[in-house]
Design an enzyme around this catalytic site. Sequence first.
Site, short mmCIF file in Angstrom:
data_model
loop_
_atom_site.label_atom_id
_atom_site.label_comp_id
_atom_site.label_asym_id
_atom_site.label_seq_id
_atom_site.Cartn_x
_atom_site.Cartn_y
_atom_site.Cartn_z
N ILE A 99 1.03 -1.10 0.19
CA ILE A 99 0.07 0.01 -0.16
C ILE A 99 0.81 0.98 0.18
CG2 ILE A 99 -0.04 0.27 2.42
CD1 ILE A 99 -2.66 1.47 0.17
N ASP A 176 -7.00 -1.80 5.19
CA ASP A 176 -7.01 -2.73 5.88
C ASP A 176 -6.07 -3.37 6.79
OD1 ASP A 176 -8.02 -5.57 5.00
OD2 ASP A 176 -8.63 -3.75 3.59
N GLY A 317 -5.94 -7.11 0.02
CA GLY A 317 -6.01 -6.17 1.05
C GLY A 317 -5.51 -4.88 1.72
N GLU A 318 -5.69 -4.19 2.49
CA GLU A 318 -4.93 -3.29 2.71
C GLU A 318 -5.38 -1.89 2.20
OE1 GLU A 318 -0.18 -2.67 1.65
OE2 GLU A 318 -0.37 -5.06 2.98
N GLY A 319 -5.90 -1.99 1.09
CA GLY A 319 -6.10 -0.92 0.43
C GLY A 319 -5.81 -1.05 -0.82
#
Lengths: 352, 352
Positions: A99, A176, A317-319
């Site tokens: 990210i 996230d 994930g992580e955005g």
Amino acid sequence: MNTFAAARAALRPLDAVAVAAAEERQARLTKPRGSLGRLEALGARLAGIAGVCPPPAPTPAAVAVFAGDHGVHRHGVSPWPQEVTAQMVANFAAGGAAINAIASAAGASVTVVDVGVAGDLGGIDGVVDRKVRASTGDLVDEPAMTAEEATAALDAGAAVAADLVAGGARLLVTGDMGIANTTPSAALVAALTGRAPADVTGLGTGIDDATWRHKVDVVERALARHGDDREPLGVLASLGGLEHAALVGFIVGGAAAGVPVVVDGVIAGSALLVAARLEPTVVDRCIAGHRSVEPGASVVLADLGLTPLLDLELRLGEGTGAALAVPVVQAAAAVLREMATFDSAGVADKDG
Amino acid sequence: MNTFAAARAALRPLDAVAVAAAEERQARLTKPRGSLGRLEALGARLAGIAGVCPPPAPTPAAVAVFAGDHGVHRHGVSPWPQEVTAQMVANFAAGGAAINAIASAAGASVTVVDVGVAGDLGGIDGVVDRKVRASTGDLVDEPAMTAEEATAALDAGAAVAADLVAGGARLLVTGDMGIANTTPSAALVAALTGRAPADVTGLGTGIDDATWRHKVDVVERALARHGDDREPLGVLASLGGLEHAALVGFIVGGAAAGVPVVVDGVIAGSALLVAARLEPTVVDRCIAGHRSVEPGASVVLADLGLTPLLDLELRLGEGTGAALAVPVVQAAAAVLREMATFDSAGVADKDG
């Protein structure tokens, strides 16, 4: 002040006048009508969110990564040790995660927020400490959170959104981190859509078929333990994660501040679903950035009538997927802000 | 010096060592293996193009918009007057077109090149004058260009690529402008793939069914006039446009310079097809930015084994779809350049 409640009370529908003005303007810009495809509807949505046409530049963008651990991890639903959540939070703070690289390429900042990581992160510079508790409870046996804990996480998320907007952010991006967090996501999506757990449970960061069947069973047991209550905040506290609750607050907080929120993946998607069941108008203020490989993410998008901008097969994930979509959102605004009209440029219109 | 011929002679396959190094590096970065989806293969391709892992940042990006007019316009294949080509060139130079807004949002420059616009553009500042002739011939009745004219346009495109790279560009983006230019594009795609004109002819910037049937008939007549020769440069001169020829030179020039070239739409796609029939290795050095609505664009992508990064339903041309993909390409490089490894970040690997 109860920040989440205040944000919720401040929600408004899109500004229909600004949407109509954007649609009318798109028809006068120096291009064939409709030729910018999905950028045109996206630009109109940005105008409706901001309440003005052309919309302000959605720049700078800010990613908030909410991190938490999950009691359900003890059931072996993830191949990764729980400690990886804290290790990845340190990696975010040091700038070494996906990210960080992707947000940096898009000119977006990354704010890391501990809402529920197991263990003490006090020694890591650059992590916003909003810890509500260290890990949720095991949702198979007990509610993941109390109502008070859920409220604290909702408030934390709403406060982060408000702080980022106060600091100048004009586009918010959900992120996230939490080992095992696709399991509570699946439970939330199943509970709030009525879909079977097997339809909304995916392979997460990579599990085999036997572990997947076990994961589905874990979700089914959690739903059975939870029972029939479908009040969104009750479902969230019982079956969600602390980062899910914070993301609900973040989405509602961004929406209340008049700033578009780019959402990606099954964790933020399940949080958006909770927010939408509480306040349907919030959906119009969100932009689906990317179609995650996780099946629950697509179930949420279909339920809410959202079509993601990107489909690049990410499942991290992580955005990351949402951050990849930031430049597309900024381009849609630039079209309305910067393009000449047929009249101003002296270009002949085929229908003119 | 014959610039196109020199570039063609300088073409090399991807660097397999750098590709393998990128794949090995992806597996050590702090993320589940494969979780960045298509960004991972894209990053490996960038390493192979540059010949080094991690690849250099593909920044700054430069869009070149090649503009030309088409004798076939007289057959009524477009609803737009031919003068719009020159008017839009002026609009590009003034910064008012969609490609200006979208490129600016992506941090990319826009260079406008006249290779064949009808009429005199001498008065417009900021347009690179590489005019070969004012409009092609009418490809229904005669070759669009002579071999010498095609060569001059190929050289112009290759020279623009070399100039942009010499000026610091590290990512090239194809752009085009020319009222009626989807008609020669369809003719090129039909000739070089063997597909029926009706399969590769689209609605362009917006025509009705009757005009579409007429457009298919025009393409069929052009193919019948051209005959059976399938030598790529002969097909290009007979059925293409001056901007198509310049784009062939630009693509080959960028590939020869070791810089990735992002391609979008049926005009650049048909140019890439010509380049690929001449030099198949050039395809590995190109990135499909966006899936145009035009059916010929998808036929080219399938023929060449390319999957576009974006599908946002654009049908404008100018390079808009490719410019939208620039930040995705830059993110793929940033992942390889900036992410920490499991070892360096002290993160536990599930398989480690």
